[in-house]
Design a protein around this motif. Sequence first.
Motif, PDB file in Angstrom:
ATOM      1  N   ASP A 177       0.829  -1.217   0.000  1.00 48.95           N
ATOM      2  CA  ASP A 177       0.000   0.000   0.000  1.00 48.95           C
ATOM      3  C   ASP A 177       0.860   1.263   0.000  1.00 48.95           C
ATOM      4  O   ASP A 177       0.505   2.263   0.628  1.00 48.95           O
ATOM      5  N   ASP A 199      -0.153   1.321  -4.173  1.00 46.07           N
ATOM      6  CA  ASP A 199      -1.542   0.990  -3.864  1.00 46.07           C
ATOM      7  C   ASP A 199      -2.444   1.258  -5.067  1.00 46.07           C
ATOM      8  O   ASP A 199      -2.209   2.158  -5.862  1.00 46.07           O
ATOM      9  N   GLU A 233      -0.344  -2.699  -7.993  1.00 47.01           N
ATOM     10  CA  GLU A 233      -1.553  -3.509  -7.832  1.00 47.01           C
ATOM     11  C   GLU A 233      -2.732  -2.738  -8.418  1.00 47.01           C
ATOM     12  O   GLU A 233      -2.632  -1.549  -8.700  1.00 47.01           O
TER      13      GLU A 233
HETATM   14 CA    CA Z   1      -3.643  -2.263  -1.380  1.00 47.74          CA
END
Ligand code: CA
Length: 276
Positions: A177, A199, A233
Amino acid sequence: AKAQGRSRHEFYNAVLEAEVIRNKRIADDILAGIENNEFVPYYQPQISARTLELAGAEVLVRWQHPRDGLLTPDSFINVAEDLNVTATLDRTMLERALIDCSLWATKGIIMPKISVNVSARRLRDETLVESLTGLCILPGQITFELVESIFLDETDDVVLRNIERIKELGIDIEIDDFGTGHTSIVSLLKLRPKRLKIDRQLVEPMLTSQHERALVRSIIEIGRSLGIEVVAEGVETMAHAEMLSALGCDLLQGFAFAPPLSRDEFRSFVLEHRWK
Ligand code: CA
Ligand code: C2E
Ligand code: CA
């Protein structure tokens, strides 16, 4: 006015009570579920941006609930954290993932690496390293994804010692993140993680928003100048994948390639080269 105040108070009490009862029920279910092996690892592939080869997978816990079907962590991870059972869940996921890797190996699938999520509480646990020493881990085979917030408390000796010993076991550290917390570049340098994960809050809007695009670009730059690999991601479309590759991102993970897959789905995904 007084009566009204009291009834509002009573109303909130009733709401709180209902919440407590609900959580108690989830908590009991979780403990029984651990006993009955209802928690299973799902695997989301990570693809190398440069070669488009399979680079690894993130392990994401799923609950095969006897009544409610397959549940994602948002419906139980907070209660699990309160119950102090996330450490047990995390350890179970790691052990089961290692078993799945050896199963895949018998089918000719070599998994380059698996990444598991490690909760902040587990990283503060004095017995963390002890719980890992029985496992047979090859260097670089396992990555621990640690949330950024854990690094806020840089003075926590247990955390720092655990991180050093995890590295000595050959486990890589990844900051999860990244971009949503407050990690300073200085603490990044001190921890020397192997990888940063951007993130999906930053990745998803990057095609349309210059702001997020600029942030993603600078995180990739930081990674490159410090010799730290960068994973994105929330890579939802091939347009995202192409832009991230052009910016020099190392690894890609998201619905553009695959959602999290069960052990058997993952096996067919790899054998059929479904992402190429
Ligand atoms: Ca995440
Ligand atoms: P995370 O570590 O940030 O994991 C990424 C989440 O994004 C996963 O949700 C994944 O399914 C989802 N995702 C992947 N690709 C895409 C995409 O392209 N678009 C969108 N919109 N979402 C995508 P999931 O599996 O529901 O997990 C949620 C969170 O629960 C994780 O966030 C992680 O913080 C936690 N978690 C999951 N498994 C474990 C575990 O085994 N242990 C611990 N401690 N936490 C876990
Ligand atoms: Ca993660």
